[in-house]
Scaffold this motif. Structure first.
Motif, PDB file in Angstrom:
ATOM      1  N   THR A   8      10.199   0.518  -3.914  1.00 23.20           N
ATOM      2  CA  THR A   8       9.964   1.884  -4.388  1.00 23.20           C
ATOM      3  C   THR A   8       8.558   2.340  -4.023  1.00 23.20           C
ATOM      4  N   THR A   9       8.386   3.640  -4.023  1.00 27.72           N
ATOM      5  CA  THR A   9       7.038   4.192  -4.046  1.00 27.72           C
ATOM      6  C   THR A   9       6.701   4.390  -5.520  1.00 27.72           C
ATOM      7  N   THR A  10       5.431   4.597  -5.799  1.00 32.21           N
ATOM      8  CA  THR A  10       5.037   4.823  -7.193  1.00 32.21           C
ATOM      9  C   THR A  10       4.624   6.270  -7.443  1.00 32.21           C
ATOM     10  N   HIS A  11       4.617   7.102  -6.392  1.00 28.37           N
ATOM     11  CA  HIS A  11       4.022   8.434  -6.526  1.00 28.37           C
ATOM     12  C   HIS A  11       5.022   9.593  -6.542  1.00 28.37           C
ATOM     13  N   LYS A  12       6.321   9.298  -6.481  1.00 32.32           N
ATOM     14  CA  LYS A  12       7.294  10.403  -6.445  1.00 32.32           C
ATOM     15  C   LYS A  12       7.746  10.676  -7.880  1.00 32.32           C
ATOM     16  N   THR A  13       9.041  10.515  -8.190  1.00 33.31           N
ATOM     17  CA  THR A  13       9.426  10.817  -9.584  1.00 33.31           C
ATOM     18  C   THR A  13       8.772   9.866 -10.591  1.00 33.31           C
ATOM     19  N   GLY A  32      19.667   4.007  -0.533  1.00 31.36           N
ATOM     20  CA  GLY A  32      18.506   4.730  -1.058  1.00 31.36           C
ATOM     21  C   GLY A  32      18.052   5.697   0.014  1.00 31.36           C
ATOM     22  N   ALA A  33      17.550   6.863  -0.401  1.00 31.08           N
ATOM     23  CA  ALA A  33      17.325   7.934   0.564  1.00 31.08           C
ATOM     24  C   ALA A  33      16.121   8.787   0.204  1.00 31.08           C
ATOM     25  N   SER A  34      15.748   9.629   1.174  1.00 34.10           N
ATOM     26  CA  SER A  34      14.666  10.592   0.937  1.00 34.10           C
ATOM     27  C   SER A  34      15.213  11.980   0.686  1.00 34.10           C
ATOM     28  N   ASN A  35      16.474  12.165   1.029  1.00 33.34           N
ATOM     29  CA  ASN A  35      17.055  13.486   0.826  1.00 33.34           C
ATOM     30  C   ASN A  35      18.548  13.350   0.569  1.00 33.34           C
ATOM     31  N   GLY A  59      18.256   9.684   5.194  1.00 33.98           N
ATOM     32  CA  GLY A  59      17.599   8.372   5.110  1.00 33.98           C
ATOM     33  C   GLY A  59      16.097   8.481   5.322  1.00 33.98           C
ATOM     34  N   HIS A  60      15.402   7.336   5.342  1.00 37.53           N
ATOM     35  CA  HIS A  60      13.955   7.353   5.567  1.00 37.53           C
ATOM     36  C   HIS A  60      13.622   6.732   6.921  1.00 37.53           C
ATOM     37  N   LEU A  61      12.527   7.184   7.511  1.00 33.53           N
ATOM     38  CA  LEU A  61      12.020   6.646   8.781  1.00 33.53           C
ATOM     39  C   LEU A  61      12.071   5.124   8.823  1.00 33.53           C
ATOM     40  N   SER A  62      11.658   4.506   7.715  1.00 32.02           N
ATOM     41  CA  SER A  62      11.542   3.044   7.676  1.00 32.02           C
ATOM     42  C   SER A  62      12.889   2.352   7.477  1.00 32.02           C
ATOM     43  N   HIS A  63      13.989   3.107   7.511  1.00 31.88           N
ATOM     44  CA  HIS A  63      15.322   2.513   7.418  1.00 31.88           C
ATOM     45  C   HIS A  63      15.967   2.384   8.807  1.00 31.88           C
ATOM     46  N   GLY A  64      15.159   2.488   9.849  1.00 32.08           N
ATOM     47  CA  GLY A  64      15.702   2.228  11.178  1.00 32.08           C
ATOM     48  C   GLY A  64      15.588   3.374  12.169  1.00 32.08           C
ATOM     49  N   ALA A  94      17.880  -1.920  -2.108  1.00 32.20           N
ATOM     50  CA  ALA A  94      17.938  -0.571  -2.675  1.00 32.20           C
ATOM     51  C   ALA A  94      16.525  -0.001  -2.640  1.00 32.20           C
ATOM     52  N   ASP A  95      16.323   1.034  -1.840  1.00 30.51           N
ATOM     53  CA  ASP A  95      15.019   1.704  -1.757  1.00 30.51           C
ATOM     54  C   ASP A  95      15.078   2.910  -2.682  1.00 30.51           C
ATOM     55  N   ILE A  96      14.472   2.751  -3.874  1.00 27.83           N
ATOM     56  CA  ILE A  96      14.583   3.814  -4.891  1.00 27.83           C
ATOM     57  C   ILE A  96      13.328   4.692  -4.927  1.00 27.83           C
ATOM     58  N   ALA A  97      12.641   4.785  -3.771  1.00 28.72           N
ATOM     59  CA  ALA A  97      11.389   5.548  -3.693  1.00 28.72           C
ATOM     60  C   ALA A  97      11.483   6.907  -4.386  1.00 28.72           C
ATOM     61  N   HIS A  98      12.563   7.633  -4.110  1.00 31.40           N
ATOM     62  CA  HIS A  98      12.665   8.978  -4.667  1.00 31.40           C
ATOM     63  C   HIS A  98      13.082   9.003  -6.125  1.00 31.40           C
ATOM     64  N   ILE A  99      13.981   8.087  -6.500  1.00 38.18           N
ATOM     65  CA  ILE A  99      14.622   8.198  -7.816  1.00 38.18           C
ATOM     66  C   ILE A  99      14.065   7.229  -8.858  1.00 38.18           C
ATOM     67  N   HIS A 131       0.817  -1.218   0.000  1.00 38.79           N
ATOM     68  CA  HIS A 131       0.000   0.000   0.000  1.00 38.79           C
ATOM     69  C   HIS A 131       0.850   1.267   0.000  1.00 38.79           C
ATOM     70  N   SER A 132       2.104   1.153   0.407  1.00 40.74           N
ATOM     71  CA  SER A 132       2.958   2.338   0.467  1.00 40.74           C
ATOM     72  C   SER A 132       4.419   1.900   0.434  1.00 40.74           C
ATOM     73  N   GLY A 133       5.301   2.880   0.341  1.00 40.72           N
ATOM     74  CA  GLY A 133       6.736   2.588   0.354  1.00 40.72           C
ATOM     75  C   GLY A 133       7.187   2.020   1.687  1.00 40.72           C
ATOM     76  N   ALA A 134       6.653   2.573   2.773  1.00 38.68           N
ATOM     77  CA  ALA A 134       7.045   2.085   4.099  1.00 38.68           C
ATOM     78  C   ALA A 134       6.632   0.625   4.259  1.00 38.68           C
ATOM     79  N   GLN A 135       5.466   0.268   3.750  1.00 37.26           N
ATOM     80  CA  GLN A 135       5.023  -1.128   3.860  1.00 37.26           C
ATOM     81  C   GLN A 135       5.828  -2.055   2.962  1.00 37.26           C
ATOM     82  N   ALA A 136       6.304  -1.548   1.841  1.00 40.73           N
ATOM     83  CA  ALA A 136       7.188  -2.357   0.992  1.00 40.73           C
ATOM     84  C   ALA A 136       8.455  -2.705   1.777  1.00 40.73           C
ATOM     85  N   ASN A 137       9.024  -1.711   2.445  1.00 39.59           N
ATOM     86  CA  ASN A 137      10.224  -1.975   3.249  1.00 39.59           C
ATOM     87  C   ASN A 137       9.927  -2.936   4.399  1.00 39.59           C
ATOM     88  N   MET A 138       8.776  -2.748   5.015  1.00 37.71           N
ATOM     89  CA  MET A 138       8.392  -3.590   6.138  1.00 37.71           C
ATOM     90  C   MET A 138       8.324  -5.063   5.702  1.00 37.71           C
TER      91      MET A 138
HETATM   92  C1  LIG Z   1       8.901   8.257   0.603  1.00 35.35           C
HETATM   93  C2  LIG Z   1       9.830   7.173   0.988  1.00 35.35           C
HETATM   94  C3  LIG Z   1       9.349   5.977   1.552  1.00 35.35           C
HETATM   95  C4  LIG Z   1       7.947   5.793   2.067  1.00 35.35           C
HETATM   96  O1  LIG Z   1       6.919   5.947   1.248  1.00 35.35           O
HETATM   97  P1  LIG Z   1       5.417   6.062   1.820  1.00 35.35           P
HETATM   98  O2  LIG Z   1       4.620   5.699   0.626  1.00 35.35           O
HETATM   99  O3  LIG Z   1       5.254   7.457   2.295  1.00 35.35           O
HETATM  100  O4  LIG Z   1       5.276   5.069   2.911  1.00 35.35           O
HETATM  101  C5  LIG Z   1      10.253   4.950   1.777  1.00 35.35           C
HETATM  102  N1  LIG Z   1      11.552   5.103   1.479  1.00 35.35           N
HETATM  103  C6  LIG Z   1      12.050   6.244   0.978  1.00 35.35           C
HETATM  104  C7  LIG Z   1      13.508   6.341   0.670  1.00 35.35           C
HETATM  105  C8  LIG Z   1      11.206   7.320   0.726  1.00 35.35           C
HETATM  106  O5  LIG Z   1      11.712   8.469   0.263  1.00 35.35           O
END
Ligand SMILES: *Cc1c(COP(=O)(O)O)cnc(C)c1O
Length: 412
Positions: free
Chosen positions: A223-228, A171-174, A123-128, A197-202, A94-101
């Motif tokens: 990855t997330t599907t809603h960023k880039t 992989g990172a958020s910033n 980094g991202h919250l879900s990375h620890g 590799a969490d490519i959510a952003h890229i 359902h989301s990027g965080a759940q993919a990591n989970m």
């Molecule tokens: C945005 C992001 C996520 C989480 O995505 P959500 O859909 O908000 O849960 C996970 N990892 C990285 C690196 C992100 O930037």
């Protein structure tokens, strides 16, 4: 947008949607994790597919009547695999965080050691993070960036050797530099860890060929599907074939119930769009626009963490200006620019105040902004920050941002 039925049933919600559309049309969106998905994606997400329960996998469901959603989910899986060059795709998270989970759930037992990028370093919250499930149930060690805003791979290697993690996350958020997936895999191999590799952003940059792909290096890609990538809000997990069954089980029944087939349909559409020639052009333009914004900010006397960006985002470093990320993000909102406060490496301020503002170019590039527009945005940002107490200046800057929005209409 046509909300004919909604307006009759619930005018309150319809009105707020109208206002939100207007806000998106009349402000400059620089939140690096946001984008404007296509009307085609929104039609799929707003369809009758929302009515269907489809627990399980395509052709192996726990409910009857899944023939159509099976085909749609299969299309999404095949498109994801082809676009990212991976053997297996699960498009249900359902989301990027759940993919990591789900990757954690498949690979690790509570207490196992994970090495990820520190949240305050990008980094991202879900990375620890200690406030997230990942930091609560697992033994997390982290790496950060050096003074140049770059990952120090020697430091990652030293930490991997010291802590012997079972999983390394990159992989990172910033993070504004290219990520060296090959190097990360070498480090992981050296200590016998798996690489995620969490490519959510890229993801959109990888799909468009302007950032190296983790395929062939990371055994797991989330990855997330809603960023880039510019699809609906959601997540995807991809992995090598040997882990496919385990990952699928971790998603369902491990973590989730029924998949959101309307959103999966939106993902399928977005993945088709992202495999087109015009998307490659879009991805190239995102990076050119981000570089033009960064150069414009530098030319206007601002500092950026790590200097010139190599991807879609950057962090404005306000240390030395006497101003905070929190206050300046609010000032930017007053001049019609939406962005978020963000910590800079070794930030003297708390995460609620911060000394930085994260800026991204993906959303404005979707609207058709080009380099000259990004220079204008840089001028607006620099002058808003310098004149943050001067209402007349802020008002004139707001007029400039509105003119830019009118030059590049959205959802008209
Ligand atoms: C945005 C992001 C996520 C989480 O995505 P959500 O859909 O908000 O849960 C996970 N990892 C990285 C690196 C992100 O930037």
């Amino acid at each position: 947008m046509d909300l004919e039925n909604l307006r009759k049933t619930d005018s309150a919600v319809a009105n707020y949607i109208d206002l939100e559309l207007k806000r998106q049309q009349t402000t400059i969106e620089l939140i690096a994790s946001e984008n404007f998905t296509s009307k085609a994606v929104m039609e799929a997400c707003g369809s009758v597919l929302t009515n269907k329960y489809a627990e399980g996998k395509p052709y192996k469901r726990f409910y009857n009547g899944c023939g159509n959603v099976d085909k749609i989910e299969e299309l999404a899986q095949e498109r994801a695999k082809k676009l990212f060059g991976m053997n297996h795709a699960n498009v249900q998270p359902h989301s990027g965080a759940q993919a990591n989970m789900a990757v954690f759930m498949y690979l690790l037992k509570p207490g196992d050691t994970v090495l990820g990028m520190d949240l305050s370093n990008g980094g991202h919250l879900s990375h620890g993070s200690p406030v997230n499930f990942s930091g609560i149930y697992f033994n997390v060690k982290s790496y950060g960036v050096n003074d140049n805003g770059e990952i120090d791979y020697e430091d990652v290697l030293a930490k991997a050797k010291e802590y012997q993690p079972k999983l390394i996350i990159c992989g990172a958020s910033n993070y504004s530099k290219i990520i060296d997936f090959k190097r990360f895999r070498e480090i992981a191999d050296e200590v016998g860890a798996y690489l995620l590799a969490d490519i959510a952003h890229i993801a959109g940059l990888v799909a468009g060929g302007v950032h190296p792909s983790p395929a062939g290096y990371a055994q797991f890609v989330t990855t997330t599907t809603h960023k880039t990538l510019r699809g609906p809000r959601g997540g995807i997990i991809m992995c090598d074939a040997e882990h496919a069954a385990g990952i699928d089980k971790a998603v369902f029944p491990g973590m989730q119930g029924g998949p959101l087939e309307h959103i999966i349909a939106g993902k399928a559409v977005a993945l088709l769009e992202a495999s087109s020639e015009s998307f490659k052009e879009y991805a190239r333009q995102i990076v050119m626009n981000a570089k033009a914004l960064a150069q414009g900010l530098l030319d206007n006397g601002m500092n950026i963490v790590g200097g010139m960006t190599e991807n879609h985002l950057m962090t404005l470093d306000l240390r030395g200006t006497g101003k905070t990320g929190k206050d300046m993000a609010n000032v930017l909102e007053m001049v019609g620019i939406t962005a978020n406060k963000n910590t800079v490496p070794n930030d003297p301020q708390s995460p609620f105040v911060t000394s930085g503002i994260r800026l991204g170019a993906a959303a404005v590039t979707t609207r058709g902004f080009k380099e000259e527009d990004m220079k204008e945005i840089a001028f607006i940002i620099a002058n808003a920050i310098k004149n943050s107490e001067d209402e007349a200046v802020l008002k004139s800057l707001r007029a400039k941002s509105l003119a830019l929005c009118e030059k590049h209409p959205l959802y008209d």
